[in-house]
Design a protein around this motif. Structure first.
Motif, PDB file in Angstrom:
ATOM      1  N   ASP A 255       0.798  -1.240   0.000  1.00 13.11           N
ATOM      2  CA  ASP A 255       0.000   0.000   0.000  1.00 13.11           C
ATOM      3  C   ASP A 255       0.825   1.282   0.000  1.00 13.11           C
ATOM      4  O   ASP A 255       0.314   2.341  -0.329  1.00 13.11           O
TER       5      ASP A 255
ATOM      6  N   TYR B 213       2.103  -8.414  -5.889  1.00 14.39           N
ATOM      7  CA  TYR B 213       2.070  -9.562  -4.978  1.00 14.39           C
ATOM      8  C   TYR B 213       3.248 -10.504  -5.247  1.00 14.39           C
ATOM      9  O   TYR B 213       3.791 -11.107  -4.331  1.00 14.39           O
TER      10      TYR B 213
ATOM     11  N   ARG C 271      -1.621 -12.708  -0.119  1.00 11.56           N
ATOM     12  CA  ARG C 271      -3.040 -12.320  -0.177  1.00 11.56           C
ATOM     13  C   ARG C 271      -3.684 -12.385   1.210  1.00 11.56           C
ATOM     14  O   ARG C 271      -4.341 -11.451   1.651  1.00 11.56           O
TER      15      ARG C 271
ATOM     16  N   HIS D 282      -4.909  -9.239   3.556  1.00 10.65           N
ATOM     17  CA  HIS D 282      -6.315  -9.131   3.924  1.00 10.65           C
ATOM     18  C   HIS D 282      -6.459  -8.970   5.444  1.00 10.65           C
ATOM     19  O   HIS D 282      -7.164  -8.083   5.940  1.00 10.65           O
TER      20      HIS D 282
ATOM     21  N   ARG E   7      -5.067  -5.594   6.784  1.00  9.37           N
ATOM     22  CA  ARG E   7      -5.965  -4.445   6.587  1.00  9.37           C
ATOM     23  C   ARG E   7      -7.131  -4.500   7.582  1.00  9.37           C
ATOM     24  O   ARG E   7      -7.606  -3.464   8.045  1.00  9.37           O
TER      25      ARG E   7
ATOM     26  N   LEU F 278     -12.178 -14.444   0.606  1.00 10.79           N
ATOM     27  CA  LEU F 278     -11.750 -13.188   1.235  1.00 10.79           C
ATOM     28  C   LEU F 278     -10.431 -12.691   0.649  1.00 10.79           C
ATOM     29  O   LEU F 278     -10.236 -11.495   0.444  1.00 10.79           O
ATOM     30  N   ASP F 279      -9.532 -13.647   0.387  1.00  7.16           N
ATOM     31  CA  ASP F 279      -8.241 -13.264  -0.176  1.00  7.16           C
ATOM     32  C   ASP F 279      -8.402 -12.648  -1.567  1.00  7.16           C
ATOM     33  O   ASP F 279      -7.620 -11.788  -1.972  1.00  7.16           O
TER      34      ASP F 279
ATOM     35  N   SER G 197      -8.913  -8.753  -1.595  1.00  8.01           N
ATOM     36  CA  SER G 197      -7.696  -7.923  -1.594  1.00  8.01           C
ATOM     37  C   SER G 197      -7.094  -7.884  -2.978  1.00  8.01           C
ATOM     38  O   SER G 197      -6.706  -6.816  -3.473  1.00  8.01           O
ATOM     39  N   ALA G 198      -7.018  -9.065  -3.588  1.00  6.16           N
ATOM     40  CA  ALA G 198      -6.400  -9.146  -4.911  1.00  6.16           C
ATOM     41  C   ALA G 198      -7.193  -8.330  -5.947  1.00  6.16           C
ATOM     42  O   ALA G 198      -6.606  -7.705  -6.830  1.00  6.16           O
TER      43      ALA G 198
ATOM     44  N   ASP H 249      -6.390  -4.683  -5.372  1.00 11.96           N
ATOM     45  CA  ASP H 249      -5.015  -4.363  -5.772  1.00 11.96           C
ATOM     46  C   ASP H 249      -4.736  -4.692  -7.238  1.00 11.96           C
ATOM     47  O   ASP H 249      -3.601  -4.532  -7.690  1.00 11.96           O
TER      48      ASP H 249
ATOM     49  N   GLN I  50      -4.586  -7.596  -8.591  1.00 13.86           N
ATOM     50  CA  GLN I  50      -3.574  -8.652  -8.571  1.00 13.86           C
ATOM     51  C   GLN I  50      -4.212 -10.050  -8.642  1.00 13.86           C
ATOM     52  O   GLN I  50      -3.678 -11.001  -8.085  1.00 13.86           O
ATOM     53  N   LEU I  51      -5.330 -10.125  -9.313  1.00 14.83           N
ATOM     54  CA  LEU I  51      -5.975 -11.443  -9.451  1.00 14.83           C
ATOM     55  C   LEU I  51      -5.144 -12.357 -10.343  1.00 14.83           C
ATOM     56  O   LEU I  51      -4.413 -11.875 -11.217  1.00 14.83           O
ATOM     57  N   TYR I  52      -5.248 -13.652 -10.097  1.00 15.93           N
ATOM     58  CA  TYR I  52      -4.602 -14.608 -10.989  1.00 15.93           C
ATOM     59  C   TYR I  52      -5.323 -14.559 -12.344  1.00 15.93           C
ATOM     60  O   TYR I  52      -6.496 -14.174 -12.414  1.00 15.93           O
TER      61      TYR I  52
ATOM     62  N   GLU J 240      -8.636 -16.190 -12.498  1.00 13.37           N
ATOM     63  CA  GLU J 240      -9.764 -15.646 -11.723  1.00 13.37           C
ATOM     64  C   GLU J 240     -10.507 -14.582 -12.535  1.00 13.37           C
ATOM     65  O   GLU J 240      -9.877 -13.717 -13.149  1.00 13.37           O
TER      66      GLU J 240
ATOM     67  N   ASN K 230     -21.211  -8.269  -4.655  1.00 16.56           N
ATOM     68  CA  ASN K 230     -22.420  -7.447  -4.660  1.00 16.56           C
ATOM     69  C   ASN K 230     -23.660  -8.205  -4.193  1.00 16.56           C
ATOM     70  O   ASN K 230     -24.659  -7.600  -3.804  1.00 16.56           O
TER      71      ASN K 230
ATOM     72  N   ARG L 116     -19.481  -7.917   0.844  1.00 14.74           N
ATOM     73  CA  ARG L 116     -19.516  -6.493   0.506  1.00 14.74           C
ATOM     74  C   ARG L 116     -18.846  -5.681   1.627  1.00 14.74           C
ATOM     75  O   ARG L 116     -18.074  -4.758   1.387  1.00 14.74           O
TER      76      ARG L 116
ATOM     77  N   GLU M 116     -16.616  -6.800   3.789  1.00 11.44           N
ATOM     78  CA  GLU M 116     -15.166  -7.069   3.735  1.00 11.44           C
ATOM     79  C   GLU M 116     -14.509  -6.209   2.652  1.00 11.44           C
ATOM     80  O   GLU M 116     -13.435  -5.657   2.852  1.00 11.44           O
TER      81      GLU M 116
ATOM     82  N   GLN N 282     -11.534  -3.369   3.156  1.00 11.90           N
ATOM     83  CA  GLN N 282     -10.245  -3.440   2.464  1.00 11.90           C
ATOM     84  C   GLN N 282      -9.996  -2.161   1.659  1.00 11.90           C
ATOM     85  O   GLN N 282      -8.905  -1.594   1.697  1.00 11.90           O
TER      86      GLN N 282
ATOM     87  N   LYS O 239      -7.118   0.676   2.427  1.00  6.57           N
ATOM     88  CA  LYS O 239      -6.122   0.951   1.374  1.00  6.57           C
ATOM     89  C   LYS O 239      -6.110   2.447   1.011  1.00  6.57           C
ATOM     90  O   LYS O 239      -5.056   3.064   0.934  1.00  6.57           O
TER      91      LYS O 239
END
Lengths: 192, 269
Positions: free
Chosen positions: A140, A146, A161, A165, A168, B2-3, B6-7, B10, B12-14, B17, B27, B33, B35, B39, B43
């Motif tokens: 951040d 990552y 990840r 999470h 934060r 949940l992970d 964050s991705a 950021d 930063q998804l695979y 995904e 949604n 929502r 969570e 995040q 951030k």
């Protein structure tokens, strides 16, 4: 140009521009400006010493951070006094109390965070356990990907990840407490 | 899931995904929502409230100066000096088994003074002595791995100040030497690291630099020490450090990783 001159020119171009980032990270990890000064100095002297081993074209910032991490682990972490850290169990309990019960409740009064002082946010980051603090700073503040963070902490991306999470969430709990101490309150529709 | 939140935030998804799939899930589920909001809020708060602390100009200058001095010594020294590894292959440096106890430091130091009106530089002497050790020209007068034995040896040889002999298990003492300069007896000792590296230490009373003026140290280095820092210089395959305690000045030359050594000697009060 001699080898030494060329090496120095490369180092000046590739490594020196990252000094602010390294100092900032050192300061946040040690929590002490003298320690941070020594850590950055040691990192740069070592980096220059081994700069001929640096693979040109790769990520110099990440390489410098790795050197700093090793220096930090070997020397500074042992003598740095860690402030009291946030307990993740407590954070989970906190969430149980504030999480919404329906879709309509699922919102946050984000503006209350705008009123927090910069120092309060920095202090909340400092209070995180080291593993969590590291990922938050790198993601951040320093904008690492990552993959870069995973390389830095020697863990799979999945660990990055989940740590991020949780980190934060811990920060949120801490900041919520600061906001509360200033008289602000996060409301849900249930309370209104 | 949940992970993935964050991705998602950021970016930063695979590759496997799907962004839109995750967004749909978020949604449609109030907990997710919530969570997501947390995040994102944290951030953004960090982004807006945590500014990078800039590296102080004095530190930047000091680092660049240190790098510059490393650079200056790199090439000329490399050309005429055998590497640490070639030195290690030489049997003469099997210190623990070395029996010879010839005092060469005395001769080296004294000859350095002969015909030279300037005082010998403390750090240069340390460097020269270390090089002499590497070249096999300098051997301990007293071979011992015991700090107590070496402390007695220094006392018996007329060293009238306390010598800081490490006893922390990180390094093994090999032996010591006492040299003489300006009528003062000066202590030197040598240690081995667990990996076979060498650590040479030259320790003198502070007054030999400041009052008695037996040796000298240039003002730039003194200034570094007076600010509470260690003076550090990398020379090809070894590192030279100079530090001060309340009563002494210590010069260390080593071909080991200097981090722990610096940490130890530079924290002596």
């Amino acid at each position: 140009m001699t080898n030494s001159k060329a090496l120095y020119a490369d180092f000046e171009r590739e490594a020196v521009p990252h000094m602010d980032a390294l100092f900032n990270f050192a300061l946040r990890m040690t929590g002490d400006s003298d320690e941070a000064n020594d850590l950055v100095q040691d990192t740069y002297l070592r980096a220059f010493r081994f700069f001929d081993k640096f693979e040109k074209g790769t990520n110099c910032k990440a390489w410098l951070f790795r050197i700093m991490k090793n220096t930090y682990i070997n020397t500074y972490r042992k003598r740095t006094k860690e402030p009291e850290k946030v307990d993740y169990e407590e954070v989970e309990n906190f969430y149980e109390n504030i999480k919404p019960s329906s879709t309509d409740d699922a919102h946050l009064d984000k503006e209350i965070f705008d009123n927090l002082l910069d120092d309060q946010v920095s202090n909340a980051i400092s209070a995180l356990p080291e593993d969590f603090r590291t990922v938050v700073i790198l993601a951040d503040i320093e904008g690492f990907t990552y993959d870069e963070i995973a390389d830095f902490i020697d863990c799979p991306v999945g660990t990055v990840r989940s740590r991020l999470h949780r980190a934060r969430k811990m920060l949120f709990a801490q900041l919520y407490e600061y906001a509360g101490s200033k008289g602000y309150k996060i409301s849900t529709d249930e309370e209104e | 899931m949940l992970d993935k939140i964050s991705a998602l935030i950021d970016n930063q998804l695979y590759k496997s995904e799907s962004r839109s799939e995750i967004e749909t899930q978020i949604n449609s589920d109030p907990q997710l929502r919530f969570e997501y909001e947390i995040q994102l809020t944290v951030k953004n708060t960090i982004k807006s409230k945590c500014h990078r602390t800039m590296c102080p100009a004095a530190l930047r200058a000091k680092i660049l100066e240190g790098i510059q001095s490393q650079r200056e010594v790199r090439e000329p020294v490399r050309q005429d000096k055998p590497s640490f590894f070639s030195f290690m292959r030489r049997p003469v440096f099997a210190f623990p088994s070395a029996i010879a106890a010839v005092l060469v430091v005395y001769i080296l130091v004294s000859s350095a003074l002969t015909g030279n009106p300037d005082l010998p530089a403390f750090d240069a002497m340390a460097q020269n002595n270390f090089k002499s050790i590497l070249e096999g020209n300098l051997k301990p007068q007293m071979l011992s791995s015991s700090p107590a034995v070496l402390a007695d040896f220094f006392r018996e040889k007329g060293v009238d100040y306390e010598v800081h002999l490490p006893d922390n298990g990180k390094w093994d003492l090999v032996g010591g030497v006492v040299s003489k300069d300006g009528g003062r007896n000066l202590a030197h000792f040598v240690m081995k690291s667990k990996t076979g590296g060498l650590i040479y230490v030259f320790e003198i009373s502070k007054k030999y630099l400041t009052d008695d003026k037996v040796l000298r140290l240039d003002s730039g280095k003194l200034a570094v020490l007076n600010t509470g820092n260690c003076y550090t210089k990398f020379v090809d395959d070894y590192c030279l450090m100079v530090t001060k305690t309340n009563d002494n000045y210590i010069a260390i030359a080593t071909n080991c990783d200097p981090t722990e050594i610096k940490s130890y000697f530079c924290s002596i009060k």
